[in-house]
Design a protein around this motif. Sequence first.
Motif, PDB file in Angstrom:
ATOM      1  N   ARG A  11       1.019  -1.369   0.073  1.00 46.46           N
ATOM      2  CA  ARG A  11      -0.188  -0.020  -0.036  1.00 46.46           C
ATOM      3  C   ARG A  11       0.801   1.357  -0.033  1.00 46.46           C
ATOM      4  O   ARG A  11       0.515   2.194  -0.752  1.00 46.46           O
ATOM      5  CB  ARG A  11      -0.932   0.142   1.165  1.00 46.46           C
ATOM      6  N   LEU A  12       2.004   1.040   0.645  1.00 49.24           N
ATOM      7  CA  LEU A  12       2.848   2.387   0.856  1.00 49.24           C
ATOM      8  C   LEU A  12       3.544   2.718  -0.508  1.00 49.24           C
ATOM      9  O   LEU A  12       3.528   4.001  -0.942  1.00 49.24           O
ATOM     10  CB  LEU A  12       3.904   2.123   1.871  1.00 49.24           C
ATOM     11  N   LEU A  13       3.741   1.555  -1.272  1.00 51.39           N
ATOM     12  CA  LEU A  13       4.279   1.698  -2.517  1.00 51.39           C
ATOM     13  C   LEU A  13       3.508   2.465  -3.733  1.00 51.39           C
ATOM     14  O   LEU A  13       3.824   3.023  -4.269  1.00 51.39           O
ATOM     15  CB  LEU A  13       5.096   0.347  -2.929  1.00 51.39           C
ATOM     16  N   ILE A  14       2.453   1.818  -3.373  1.00 51.06           N
ATOM     17  CA  ILE A  14       1.150   2.515  -4.378  1.00 51.06           C
ATOM     18  C   ILE A  14       1.023   3.777  -4.149  1.00 51.06           C
ATOM     19  O   ILE A  14       0.817   4.442  -5.109  1.00 51.06           O
ATOM     20  CB  ILE A  14      -0.054   1.513  -4.074  1.00 51.06           C
ATOM     21  N   TRP A  15       0.932   4.135  -3.012  1.00 46.65           N
ATOM     22  CA  TRP A  15       0.679   5.473  -2.633  1.00 46.65           C
ATOM     23  C   TRP A  15       1.929   6.483  -3.228  1.00 46.65           C
ATOM     24  O   TRP A  15       1.654   7.451  -3.694  1.00 46.65           O
ATOM     25  CB  TRP A  15       0.451   5.747  -1.075  1.00 46.65           C
ATOM     26  N   PHE A  16       3.047   5.688  -2.943  1.00 44.31           N
ATOM     27  CA  PHE A  16       4.133   6.842  -3.425  1.00 44.31           C
ATOM     28  C   PHE A  16       4.236   6.913  -4.641  1.00 44.31           C
ATOM     29  O   PHE A  16       4.368   7.963  -5.319  1.00 44.31           O
ATOM     30  CB  PHE A  16       5.469   5.947  -2.969  1.00 44.31           C
ATOM     31  N   PHE A  17       4.052   5.712  -5.524  1.00 46.64           N
ATOM     32  CA  PHE A  17       4.193   5.848  -7.104  1.00 46.64           C
ATOM     33  C   PHE A  17       3.090   6.751  -7.605  1.00 46.64           C
ATOM     34  O   PHE A  17       3.375   7.567  -8.216  1.00 46.64           O
ATOM     35  CB  PHE A  17       3.983   4.660  -7.793  1.00 46.64           C
ATOM     36  N   GLY A  18       1.823   6.844  -6.953  1.00 48.52           N
ATOM     37  CA  GLY A  18       0.573   7.474  -7.354  1.00 48.52           C
ATOM     38  C   GLY A  18       0.771   8.753  -6.928  1.00 48.52           C
ATOM     39  O   GLY A  18       0.803   9.740  -7.964  1.00 48.52           O
ATOM     40  N   LEU A  19       1.334   9.324  -5.904  1.00 48.46           N
ATOM     41  CA  LEU A  19       1.381  10.544  -5.477  1.00 48.46           C
ATOM     42  C   LEU A  19       2.460  11.250  -6.316  1.00 48.46           C
ATOM     43  O   LEU A  19       2.826  12.392  -6.614  1.00 48.46           O
ATOM     44  CB  LEU A  19       1.801  10.745  -3.824  1.00 48.46           C
ATOM     45  N   SER A  20       3.894  10.462  -6.478  1.00 49.51           N
ATOM     46  CA  SER A  20       5.006  11.092  -6.913  1.00 49.51           C
ATOM     47  C   SER A  20       4.545  11.321  -8.875  1.00 49.51           C
ATOM     48  O   SER A  20       4.868  12.332  -9.224  1.00 49.51           O
ATOM     49  CB  SER A  20       6.098  10.128  -7.124  1.00 49.51           C
ATOM     50  N   ILE A  21       4.019  10.447  -9.111  1.00 51.61           N
ATOM     51  CA  ILE A  21       3.599  10.554 -10.717  1.00 51.61           C
ATOM     52  C   ILE A  21       2.467  11.720 -10.806  1.00 51.61           C
ATOM     53  O   ILE A  21       2.799  12.646 -11.658  1.00 51.61           O
ATOM     54  CB  ILE A  21       2.961   9.189 -11.174  1.00 51.61           C
ATOM     55  N   LEU A  22       1.622  11.907  -9.891  1.00 53.00           N
ATOM     56  CA  LEU A  22       0.694  13.049  -9.739  1.00 53.00           C
ATOM     57  C   LEU A  22       1.410  14.466  -9.662  1.00 53.00           C
ATOM     58  O   LEU A  22       0.959  15.447 -10.453  1.00 53.00           O
ATOM     59  CB  LEU A  22      -0.363  12.653  -8.801  1.00 53.00           C
ATOM     60  N   SER A  23       2.263  14.328  -8.696  1.00 51.95           N
ATOM     61  CA  SER A  23       2.792  15.707  -8.513  1.00 51.95           C
ATOM     62  C   SER A  23       3.982  15.934  -9.852  1.00 51.95           C
ATOM     63  O   SER A  23       3.777  17.380 -10.091  1.00 51.95           O
ATOM     64  CB  SER A  23       3.905  15.392  -7.170  1.00 51.95           C
ATOM     65  N   VAL A  24       4.600  15.180 -10.548  1.00 46.46           N
ATOM     66  CA  VAL A  24       5.277  15.322 -11.814  1.00 46.46           C
ATOM     67  C   VAL A  24       4.177  15.961 -12.626  1.00 46.46           C
ATOM     68  O   VAL A  24       4.497  17.017 -13.471  1.00 46.46           O
ATOM     69  CB  VAL A  24       5.966  14.192 -12.235  1.00 46.46           C
ATOM     70  N   ILE A  25       3.029  15.360 -13.114  1.00 50.62           N
ATOM     71  CA  ILE A  25       2.061  15.844 -13.658  1.00 50.62           C
ATOM     72  C   ILE A  25       1.779  17.237 -13.528  1.00 50.62           C
ATOM     73  O   ILE A  25       1.279  17.907 -14.397  1.00 50.62           O
ATOM     74  CB  ILE A  25       0.965  14.646 -14.092  1.00 50.62           C
ATOM     75  N   LEU A  26       1.495  17.493 -12.387  1.00 54.60           N
ATOM     76  CA  LEU A  26       0.868  18.658 -11.815  1.00 54.60           C
ATOM     77  C   LEU A  26       1.799  19.813 -12.278  1.00 54.60           C
ATOM     78  O   LEU A  26       1.442  20.624 -12.729  1.00 54.60           O
ATOM     79  CB  LEU A  26       0.663  18.870 -10.258  1.00 54.60           C
ATOM     80  N   PHE A  27       3.245  19.639 -11.779  1.00 56.93           N
ATOM     81  CA  PHE A  27       4.339  20.633 -12.083  1.00 56.93           C
ATOM     82  C   PHE A  27       4.659  20.924 -13.422  1.00 56.93           C
ATOM     83  O   PHE A  27       5.402  21.528 -13.723  1.00 56.93           O
ATOM     84  CB  PHE A  27       5.359  20.370 -11.249  1.00 56.93           C
ATOM     85  N   ARG A  28       4.028  19.705 -14.436  1.00 52.76           N
ATOM     86  CA  ARG A  28       4.287  20.038 -15.992  1.00 52.76           C
ATOM     87  C   ARG A  28       3.497  21.273 -16.347  1.00 52.76           C
ATOM     88  O   ARG A  28       3.832  21.955 -17.300  1.00 52.76           O
ATOM     89  CB  ARG A  28       3.627  18.961 -16.495  1.00 52.76           C
ATOM     90  N   PHE A  29       2.255  21.578 -15.579  1.00 48.43           N
ATOM     91  CA  PHE A  29       1.694  22.556 -15.832  1.00 48.43           C
ATOM     92  C   PHE A  29       1.690  24.014 -14.773  1.00 48.43           C
ATOM     93  O   PHE A  29       1.431  25.178 -15.312  1.00 48.43           O
ATOM     94  CB  PHE A  29       0.116  22.224 -16.178  1.00 48.43           C
ATOM     95  N   VAL A  30       1.985  23.613 -13.756  1.00 49.76           N
ATOM     96  CA  VAL A  30       1.788  24.580 -12.712  1.00 49.76           C
ATOM     97  C   VAL A  30       3.218  25.103 -12.186  1.00 49.76           C
ATOM     98  O   VAL A  30       4.038  24.262 -12.107  1.00 49.76           O
ATOM     99  CB  VAL A  30       0.992  24.080 -11.388  1.00 49.76           C
TER     100      VAL A  30
END
Length: 226
Positions: A11-30
């Motif tokens: 569960r920890l790894l799933i959260w880590f990969f999910g949040l890290s990818i989302l943060s990278v996508i977010l900072f692609r635009f913000v």
Amino acid sequence: MLQKSLSWLKRLLIWFFGLSILSVILFRFVPVPFTPLMVVRIIENKWDGKDAIFSHEWVPIENISPNLQKAVISSEDGTFMTHHGFDFTAIKKAFKNNEKGKRLKGGSTISQQTAKNVFLWQGRSYIRKGLEVYFTILIEIFWGKQRIMEVYLNSIEMGNGIYGVQAASRHWYGKNANKLSVEQAAGIAAILPNPRKYKASDSSPYINNRKIKIAKLIRYVGKLEY
């Protein structure tokens, strides 16, 4: 017990990969508002009883002089436009020099430096280096070269409490980032190995020599085609 531990780790790894990818996508635009290093520097100054100097203003890459973009490519990462996040030749040289007790600047690419600056902490450890590789791959995939350069130039430390090219341009030369000449761009790039020690203007002989070399190299970079 082991099964529960493995389930928790999954569960920890799933959260880590999910949040890290989302943060990278977010900072692609913000725009990136601040980095871990900025926070660390403020805390360090407060701890030492100094003023917490902080100057940072985000500007889009269209408002950043191509001279400076070419200057950091010339001084920091000559293969930036063609590699996929890592310069294995430079890494190999750095590894060999580390074995000999020497240090080689330039082992990390602009992509690696950006990943470290935005998502990670300073320092040296296998864990941090592994995460740096991971985030470097992500930003190469989701951002592309132009965005990496934009974030790099808006986030990197360029003086004591000075972050990003706009703040650095105003601090060192009293002008906006889109107005930097070749020589001025070379001056900012020249201090990046240690921006809190060196000065981009009224520089030491060592930095002046670096400026001359970088200014010459800028002319060989050619047109930037991200």
